[in-house]
Design an enzyme around this catalytic site. Structure first.
Site, PDB file in Angstrom:
ATOM      1  N   LYS A 182      49.520  -1.664  22.351  1.00  0.00           N
ATOM      2  CA  LYS A 182      48.072  -1.800  22.534  1.00  0.00           C
ATOM      3  C   LYS A 182      47.405  -0.420  22.678  1.00  0.00           C
ATOM      4  O   LYS A 182      48.104   0.586  22.884  1.00  0.00           O
ATOM      5  CB  LYS A 182      47.819  -2.687  23.757  1.00  0.00           C
ATOM      6  CG  LYS A 182      48.364  -4.109  23.588  1.00  0.00           C
ATOM      7  CD  LYS A 182      48.097  -4.964  24.831  1.00  0.00           C
ATOM      8  CE  LYS A 182      48.595  -6.383  24.631  1.00  0.00           C
ATOM      9  NZ  LYS A 182      48.300  -7.250  25.801  1.00  0.00           N
TER      10      LYS A 182
ATOM     11  N   TYR B 170      44.173 -13.852  19.024  1.00  0.00           N
ATOM     12  CA  TYR B 170      44.144 -14.446  20.368  1.00  0.00           C
ATOM     13  C   TYR B 170      43.364 -15.766  20.401  1.00  0.00           C
ATOM     14  O   TYR B 170      42.829 -16.145  21.449  1.00  0.00           O
ATOM     15  CB  TYR B 170      43.541 -13.459  21.365  1.00  0.00           C
ATOM     16  CG  TYR B 170      44.488 -12.351  21.795  1.00  0.00           C
ATOM     17  CD1 TYR B 170      45.737 -12.638  22.354  1.00  0.00           C
ATOM     18  CD2 TYR B 170      44.135 -11.009  21.667  1.00  0.00           C
ATOM     19  CE1 TYR B 170      46.603 -11.619  22.767  1.00  0.00           C
ATOM     20  CE2 TYR B 170      44.999  -9.995  22.075  1.00  0.00           C
ATOM     21  CZ  TYR B 170      46.227 -10.305  22.623  1.00  0.00           C
ATOM     22  OH  TYR B 170      47.092  -9.305  23.040  1.00  0.00           O
TER      23      TYR B 170
ATOM     24  N   ASN C 245      48.153  -4.002  29.815  1.00  0.00           N
ATOM     25  CA  ASN C 245      49.618  -4.178  29.895  1.00  0.00           C
ATOM     26  C   ASN C 245      50.370  -3.654  28.675  1.00  0.00           C
ATOM     27  O   ASN C 245      51.509  -4.031  28.427  1.00  0.00           O
ATOM     28  CB  ASN C 245      49.977  -5.634  30.227  1.00  0.00           C
ATOM     29  CG  ASN C 245      49.566  -6.611  29.149  1.00  0.00           C
ATOM     30  OD1 ASN C 245      49.027  -6.206  28.118  1.00  0.00           O
ATOM     31  ND2 ASN C 245      49.832  -7.883  29.362  1.00  0.00           N
TER      32      ASN C 245
ATOM     33  N   HIS D  14      52.094  -6.067  23.156  1.00  0.00           N
ATOM     34  CA  HIS D  14      52.081  -7.498  22.811  1.00  0.00           C
ATOM     35  C   HIS D  14      53.415  -7.857  22.159  1.00  0.00           C
ATOM     36  O   HIS D  14      53.976  -7.072  21.402  1.00  0.00           O
ATOM     37  CB  HIS D  14      50.956  -7.798  21.808  1.00  0.00           C
ATOM     38  CG  HIS D  14      51.106  -9.151  21.174  1.00  0.00           C
ATOM     39  ND1 HIS D  14      50.660 -10.301  21.787  1.00  0.00           N
ATOM     40  CD2 HIS D  14      51.716  -9.548  20.026  1.00  0.00           C
ATOM     41  CE1 HIS D  14      50.964 -11.341  21.024  1.00  0.00           C
ATOM     42  NE2 HIS D  14      51.607 -10.912  19.939  1.00  0.00           N
TER      43      HIS D  14
ATOM     44  N   GLU E 103      51.455 -14.522  13.365  1.00  0.00           N
ATOM     45  CA  GLU E 103      50.971 -13.177  13.687  1.00  0.00           C
ATOM     46  C   GLU E 103      51.378 -12.171  12.603  1.00  0.00           C
ATOM     47  O   GLU E 103      50.580 -11.324  12.204  1.00  0.00           O
ATOM     48  CB  GLU E 103      51.499 -12.750  15.064  1.00  0.00           C
ATOM     49  CG  GLU E 103      50.851 -13.558  16.190  1.00  0.00           C
ATOM     50  CD  GLU E 103      51.533 -13.387  17.541  1.00  0.00           C
ATOM     51  OE1 GLU E 103      52.529 -12.636  17.636  1.00  0.00           O
ATOM     52  OE2 GLU E 103      51.057 -14.024  18.510  1.00  0.00           O
TER      53      GLU E 103
HETATM   54  P1  DAT Z   1      51.244 -12.278  26.792  1.00  0.00           P
HETATM   55  O1  DAT Z   1      50.592 -11.027  26.262  1.00  0.00           O
HETATM   56  O2  DAT Z   1      52.303 -11.957  27.806  1.00  0.00           O
HETATM   57  O3  DAT Z   1      51.740 -13.185  25.692  1.00  0.00           O
HETATM   58  P2  DAT Z   1      49.005 -14.109  27.104  1.00  0.00           P
HETATM   59  O4  DAT Z   1      49.221 -14.493  25.685  1.00  0.00           O
HETATM   60  O5  DAT Z   1      48.905 -15.202  28.112  1.00  0.00           O
HETATM   61  O6  DAT Z   1      50.136 -13.092  27.606  1.00  0.00           O
HETATM   62  O7  DAT Z   1      47.674 -13.234  27.229  1.00  0.00           O
HETATM   63  C1  DAT Z   1      47.342 -12.286  26.234  1.00  0.00           C
HETATM   64  C2  DAT Z   1      46.828 -11.054  26.912  1.00  0.00           C
HETATM   65  O8  DAT Z   1      45.628 -11.364  27.615  1.00  0.00           O
HETATM   66  C3  DAT Z   1      47.750 -10.463  27.973  1.00  0.00           C
HETATM   67  O9  DAT Z   1      48.752  -9.635  27.423  1.00  0.00           O
HETATM   68  C4  DAT Z   1      46.786  -9.698  28.817  1.00  0.00           C
HETATM   69  C5  DAT Z   1      45.538 -10.559  28.780  1.00  0.00           C
HETATM   70  N1  DAT Z   1      45.496 -11.430  29.969  1.00  0.00           N
HETATM   71  C6  DAT Z   1      46.267 -12.507  30.222  1.00  0.00           C
HETATM   72  N2  DAT Z   1      45.958 -13.066  31.403  1.00  0.00           N
HETATM   73  C7  DAT Z   1      44.932 -12.326  31.899  1.00  0.00           C
HETATM   74  C8  DAT Z   1      44.162 -12.362  33.073  1.00  0.00           C
HETATM   75  N3  DAT Z   1      44.365 -13.306  34.011  1.00  0.00           N
HETATM   76  N4  DAT Z   1      43.200 -11.428  33.258  1.00  0.00           N
HETATM   77  C9  DAT Z   1      42.979 -10.471  32.329  1.00  0.00           C
HETATM   78  N5  DAT Z   1      43.672 -10.362  31.185  1.00  0.00           N
HETATM   79  C10 DAT Z   1      44.641 -11.279  30.972  1.00  0.00           C
HETATM   80 MG    MG Z   2      50.692 -14.250  24.266  1.00  0.00          MG
END
Ligand code: DAT
Ligand code: MG
Length: 170
Positions: free
Chosen positions: A31, A71, A134, A137, A148
Site C-alpha cells: 500500500k 474493495y 496496515n 493487502h 483481484e
Molecule cells: P484485510 O486487508 O486484512 O483483508 P479487510 O478486507 O477486512 O482486511 O479490510 C480492507 C482494509 O480496510 C484493511 O486492510 C484496512 C481497512 N480497514 C479494515 N477494517 C478497518 C477499520 N475498522 N477501520 C479502518 N480501516 C479498516
Molecule cells: Mg480483505
C-alpha cells in the site's frame, strides 16, 4: 495414470493435479504507506525467501474507480471513503505470487487486519501499528485472488514459467 507420478518423477503436464496445486496464485499489494516507508524490498524478500514465485509486478498509482471495485465488498463500511482516499494517495506495488497454498500462507505472512492483533514475525506485526495504515493487502480466498488479479493485471502481464533448458548457475 491418476497418481500424477511416473518412473521419471512427477508428471510435468500442466493438467497434473500436483502441478495445479503448485500454481495457486495470490494478489499482494504494498500500500502507499508501505511504499513511502521504503518497505518494498523487505516485503518482496519475505515472499521470495518463503519460496513463492513472482509471476507479475508493477508500480501503479491506482485510481479511485479501480479501488472501489477492489474493495467493493466493503462499500457499506463507515471507513470506506477514507480507505479509498488512503489507497489512492500514492503509488502501490501490485504483485502476483504463485505456489502451493499461496493465498492462505500469504495471509499468515501478512498477519491480522489490525496490526495490534498481529504477531511479531508477520509483516503487519513487524512494521505497522494501526488498522488504517496496515501497509499491505493480500487476497483472502482463491476466488477473490482470481478476481483481484484480473482487476489489476492483463493476462499478458503474467509470466508463464516454462521448464528451462539451462539452469542458471552462479
Ligand atoms: P484485510 O486487508 O486484512 O483483508 P479487510 O478486507 O477486512 O482486511 O479490510 C480492507 C482494509 O480496510 C484493511 O486492510 C484496512 C481497512 N480497514 C479494515 N477494517 C478497518 C477499520 N475498522 N477501520 C479502518 N480501516 C479498516
Ligand atoms: Mg480483505
Amino acid at each position: 495414470m491418476g497418481s500424477g507420478l511416473s518412473a521419471a518423477g512427477p508428471v510435468s503436464s500442466p493438467f497434473s493435479p500436483i502441478m495445479a496445486d503448485q500454481k495457486e496464485r495470490t494478489f499482494i499489494a504494498i500500500k502507499p504507506d508501505g511504499v513511502q516507508r521504503g518497505l518494498i524490498g523487505e516485503i518482496i524478500k519475505r515472499f521470495e525467501q518463503k519460496g513463492f514465485k513472482l509471476v507479475a509486478m508493477k508500480m501503479v498509482h491506482p485510481c479511485q474507480d479501480l479501488l472501489q471495485q477492489h474493495y467493493a465488498d466493503l462499500k457499506e463500511k463507515p471507513f470506506f471513503p477514507s480507505l479509498i482516499e488512503y489507497m489512492s494517495s500514492g503509488p502501490v506495488v501490485a504483485m502476483v505470487w504463485e505456489g502451493k497454498g499461496a493465498v492462505k500462507t500469504g495471509r499468515v505472512m501478512l498477519g491480522e487486519t489490525d496490526p495490534a492483533n498481529s504477531k511479531p514475525g508477520t509483516i503487519r506485526g513487524d512494521f505497522c501499528i494501526v488498522v488504517d495504515r496496515n501497509i499491505i493487502h493480500g487476497s483472502d480466498s482463491v476466488e477473490s485472488a482470481k478476481k483481484e488479479i484480473s482487476l489489476w493485471f492483463k493476462d499478458d502481464e503474467l509470466v508463464l514459467y516454462t521448464p528451462c533448458a539451462h539452469a542458471w548457475l552462479y
